[in-house]
Design a protein around this motif. Structure first.
Motif, PDB file in Angstrom:
ATOM      1  N   LEU A 233       7.805  -6.480 -40.442  1.00 57.84           N
ATOM      2  CA  LEU A 233       8.980  -6.112 -41.231  1.00 57.84           C
ATOM      3  C   LEU A 233       8.596  -5.286 -42.455  1.00 57.84           C
ATOM      4  O   LEU A 233       9.435  -4.559 -43.000  1.00 57.84           O
ATOM      5  CB  LEU A 233       9.744  -7.363 -41.646  1.00 57.84           C
ATOM      6  CG  LEU A 233      10.382  -8.133 -40.490  1.00 57.84           C
ATOM      7  CD1 LEU A 233      11.034  -9.420 -40.985  1.00 57.84           C
ATOM      8  CD2 LEU A 233      11.402  -7.274 -39.755  1.00 57.84           C
TER       9      LEU A 233
ATOM     10  N   GLU B 220       9.322  -1.655 -41.897  1.00 58.30           N
ATOM     11  CA  GLU B 220      10.700  -1.247 -41.638  1.00 58.30           C
ATOM     12  C   GLU B 220      11.406  -0.816 -42.922  1.00 58.30           C
ATOM     13  O   GLU B 220      10.920  -1.020 -44.030  1.00 58.30           O
ATOM     14  CB  GLU B 220      11.459  -2.394 -40.971  1.00 58.30           C
ATOM     15  CG  GLU B 220      10.872  -2.876 -39.667  1.00 58.30           C
ATOM     16  CD  GLU B 220      10.922  -1.813 -38.576  1.00 58.30           C
ATOM     17  OE1 GLU B 220      11.779  -0.893 -38.672  1.00 58.30           O
ATOM     18  OE2 GLU B 220      10.118  -1.898 -37.635  1.00 58.30           O
TER      19      GLU B 220
ATOM     20  N   ARG C 230      14.915  -4.795 -43.215  1.00 54.98           N
ATOM     21  CA  ARG C 230      14.317  -5.990 -43.810  1.00 54.98           C
ATOM     22  C   ARG C 230      15.392  -6.953 -44.324  1.00 54.98           C
ATOM     23  O   ARG C 230      15.277  -8.177 -44.165  1.00 54.98           O
ATOM     24  CB  ARG C 230      13.378  -5.599 -44.951  1.00 54.98           C
ATOM     25  CG  ARG C 230      12.126  -4.854 -44.505  1.00 54.98           C
ATOM     26  CD  ARG C 230      11.042  -4.894 -45.580  1.00 54.98           C
ATOM     27  NE  ARG C 230      11.508  -4.356 -46.847  1.00 54.98           N
ATOM     28  CZ  ARG C 230      11.424  -3.075 -47.206  1.00 54.98           C
ATOM     29  NH1 ARG C 230      10.909  -2.194 -46.355  1.00 54.98           N
ATOM     30  NH2 ARG C 230      11.843  -2.679 -48.399  1.00 54.98           N
TER      31      ARG C 230
ATOM     32  N   ALA D 197      17.036  -8.650 -41.355  1.00 58.40           N
ATOM     33  CA  ALA D 197      16.156  -9.684 -40.813  1.00 58.40           C
ATOM     34  C   ALA D 197      16.153 -10.913 -41.717  1.00 58.40           C
ATOM     35  O   ALA D 197      16.170 -12.051 -41.232  1.00 58.40           O
ATOM     36  CB  ALA D 197      14.743  -9.133 -40.658  1.00 58.40           C
ATOM     37  N   GLU D 198      16.151 -10.696 -43.032  1.00 55.95           N
ATOM     38  CA  GLU D 198      16.183 -11.819 -43.966  1.00 55.95           C
ATOM     39  C   GLU D 198      17.475 -12.603 -43.832  1.00 55.95           C
ATOM     40  O   GLU D 198      17.473 -13.843 -43.876  1.00 55.95           O
ATOM     41  CB  GLU D 198      16.035 -11.298 -45.398  1.00 55.95           C
ATOM     42  CG  GLU D 198      16.014 -12.402 -46.451  1.00 55.95           C
ATOM     43  CD  GLU D 198      15.861 -11.858 -47.855  1.00 55.95           C
ATOM     44  OE1 GLU D 198      15.967 -12.651 -48.816  1.00 55.95           O
ATOM     45  OE2 GLU D 198      15.651 -10.635 -48.003  1.00 55.95           O
TER      46      GLU D 198
ATOM     47  N   GLN E  72      19.216 -13.015 -41.197  1.00 54.09           N
ATOM     48  CA  GLN E  72      19.198 -13.766 -39.939  1.00 54.09           C
ATOM     49  C   GLN E  72      17.959 -14.645 -39.799  1.00 54.09           C
ATOM     50  O   GLN E  72      17.753 -15.233 -38.745  1.00 54.09           O
ATOM     51  CB  GLN E  72      19.279 -12.785 -38.761  1.00 54.09           C
ATOM     52  CG  GLN E  72      20.523 -11.922 -38.774  1.00 54.09           C
ATOM     53  CD  GLN E  72      20.522 -10.900 -37.655  1.00 54.09           C
ATOM     54  OE1 GLN E  72      20.617 -11.253 -36.468  1.00 54.09           O
ATOM     55  NE2 GLN E  72      20.401  -9.629 -38.002  1.00 54.09           N
TER      56      GLN E  72
ATOM     57  N   ILE F 114      14.871 -13.849 -39.455  1.00 54.58           N
ATOM     58  CA  ILE F 114      13.975 -13.348 -38.413  1.00 54.58           C
ATOM     59  C   ILE F 114      12.612 -13.034 -39.026  1.00 54.58           C
ATOM     60  O   ILE F 114      12.519 -12.387 -40.061  1.00 54.58           O
ATOM     61  CB  ILE F 114      14.555 -12.093 -37.739  1.00 54.58           C
ATOM     62  CG1 ILE F 114      15.830 -12.457 -36.961  1.00 54.58           C
ATOM     63  CG2 ILE F 114      13.531 -11.453 -36.802  1.00 54.58           C
ATOM     64  CD1 ILE F 114      16.559 -11.255 -36.383  1.00 54.58           C
ATOM     65  N   LYS F 115      11.567 -13.514 -38.376  1.00 52.36           N
ATOM     66  CA  LYS F 115      10.197 -13.201 -38.760  1.00 52.36           C
ATOM     67  C   LYS F 115       9.538 -12.428 -37.626  1.00 52.36           C
ATOM     68  O   LYS F 115       9.813 -12.683 -36.442  1.00 52.36           O
ATOM     69  CB  LYS F 115       9.389 -14.464 -39.061  1.00 52.36           C
ATOM     70  CG  LYS F 115      10.033 -15.394 -40.097  1.00 52.36           C
ATOM     71  CD  LYS F 115      10.162 -14.742 -41.451  1.00 52.36           C
ATOM     72  CE  LYS F 115      10.772 -15.699 -42.462  1.00 52.36           C
ATOM     73  NZ  LYS F 115      10.989 -15.043 -43.782  1.00 52.36           N
TER      74      LYS F 115
ATOM     75  N   PHE G 202       7.982 -12.994 -32.597  1.00 54.98           N
ATOM     76  CA  PHE G 202       9.247 -12.975 -33.321  1.00 54.98           C
ATOM     77  C   PHE G 202       9.851 -14.373 -33.281  1.00 54.98           C
ATOM     78  O   PHE G 202       9.817 -15.036 -32.240  1.00 54.98           O
ATOM     79  CB  PHE G 202      10.239 -11.993 -32.680  1.00 54.98           C
ATOM     80  CG  PHE G 202       9.757 -10.569 -32.613  1.00 54.98           C
ATOM     81  CD1 PHE G 202      10.133  -9.659 -33.591  1.00 54.98           C
ATOM     82  CD2 PHE G 202       8.943 -10.140 -31.576  1.00 54.98           C
ATOM     83  CE1 PHE G 202       9.697  -8.341 -33.533  1.00 54.98           C
ATOM     84  CE2 PHE G 202       8.503  -8.826 -31.504  1.00 54.98           C
ATOM     85  CZ  PHE G 202       8.879  -7.922 -32.487  1.00 54.98           C
TER      86      PHE G 202
ATOM     87  N   GLN H 184      13.326 -16.863 -34.786  1.00 54.59           N
ATOM     88  CA  GLN H 184      14.604 -16.991 -35.495  1.00 54.59           C
ATOM     89  C   GLN H 184      15.084 -18.430 -35.354  1.00 54.59           C
ATOM     90  O   GLN H 184      15.342 -18.889 -34.239  1.00 54.59           O
ATOM     91  CB  GLN H 184      15.655 -16.039 -34.930  1.00 54.59           C
ATOM     92  CG  GLN H 184      16.998 -16.128 -35.655  1.00 54.59           C
ATOM     93  CD  GLN H 184      18.069 -15.260 -35.027  1.00 54.59           C
ATOM     94  OE1 GLN H 184      18.024 -14.968 -33.827  1.00 54.59           O
ATOM     95  NE2 GLN H 184      19.035 -14.830 -35.824  1.00 54.59           N
TER      96      GLN H 184
END
Length: 210
Positions: free
Chosen positions: A33, A36, A41, A44-45, A47, A49-50, A98, A100
């Motif tokens: 990330l 990106e 980013r 993703a934060e 949600q 998501i890593k 990945f 979540q």
């Protein structure tokens, strides 16, 4: 040569173990990330998501590997069925992880390799407080080792001093920077429920002659 000398020489040969097959292996980790845009980013934060990349490097071209998920619950390990052996075509193997969290006690995981992609759900108590952690090795790794390549875990319980007050919290850095094998995290940091992923290299099996 005397009989005793011959015997000792023979025993010495028998005790020699071949080491040619043990080739050094190194791991390099990077947060995908970070590469990106700010918009990606932030999404993703939002949600949770890593996304992490692991580069496994060494004299591994021509070998096969399997990847396995290990679930550690109160110090007891449960291993999933490993993937079918995959062939390595170069001396650098790129793995993408990945995650979540889905609710507080489950996580969605996607693993992407040059050979395949798999997605699955897993129950992990407190998954909403877990992240992907780099399992920095505690010793030099070789192609004969079973190597942890990534983990999904909470941090170590700890105390912080904020404005003169002591508050409870968790430290991911303490776990990651300990350079301990993930199997030891329960004992060292009292972590109750977490996952780690390990890779094992093998020589390709030759087809049987019919």
């Amino acid at each position: 040569m005397k009989p005793l000398s011959i015997l000792l020489f023979t025993l010495g040969i028998c005790c020699i173990r071949p080491t040619a097959a043990q080739k050094p292996v190194s791991l390099a980790f990077s947060n995908q990330l970070d590469k990106e845009s700010e918009t990606v980013r932030l999404m993703a934060e939002l949600q949770q998501i890593k996304a992490w990349e692991v580069l496994v490097t060494g004299k591994i071209a021509g070998l096969s590997y399997t990847l396995q998920t290990v679930h550690c619950i109160n110090g007891k390990e449960q291993r999933s069925t490993p993937i079918d052996p995959q062939h390595v075509t170069s001396d650098t193997l790129r793995l993408l992880f990945f995650t979540q969290p889905i609710g507080q006690d489950s996580v969605r995981i996607l693993i992407h390799t040059p050979q395949y992609k798999t997605a699955f759900g897993h129950t992990v108590q407190g998954a909403g407080d877990c992240i992907l952690l780099e399992p920095f090795p505690e010793k030099d790794q070789t192609t004969t080792d079973i190597i942890p390549v990534m983990a999904f875990s909470s941090g170590a319980p700890t105390k912080f001093n904020i404005g003169g007050e002591t508050v409870s919290g968790i430290s991911f850095c303490r776990v990651r920077d300990s350079h301990l094998h993930p199997s030891k995290w329960h004992e060292q940091f009292k972590l109750k429920d977490y996952l780690y992923f390990e890779i094992k290299f093998t020589k390709p099996q030759r087809p049987e002659n019919k």
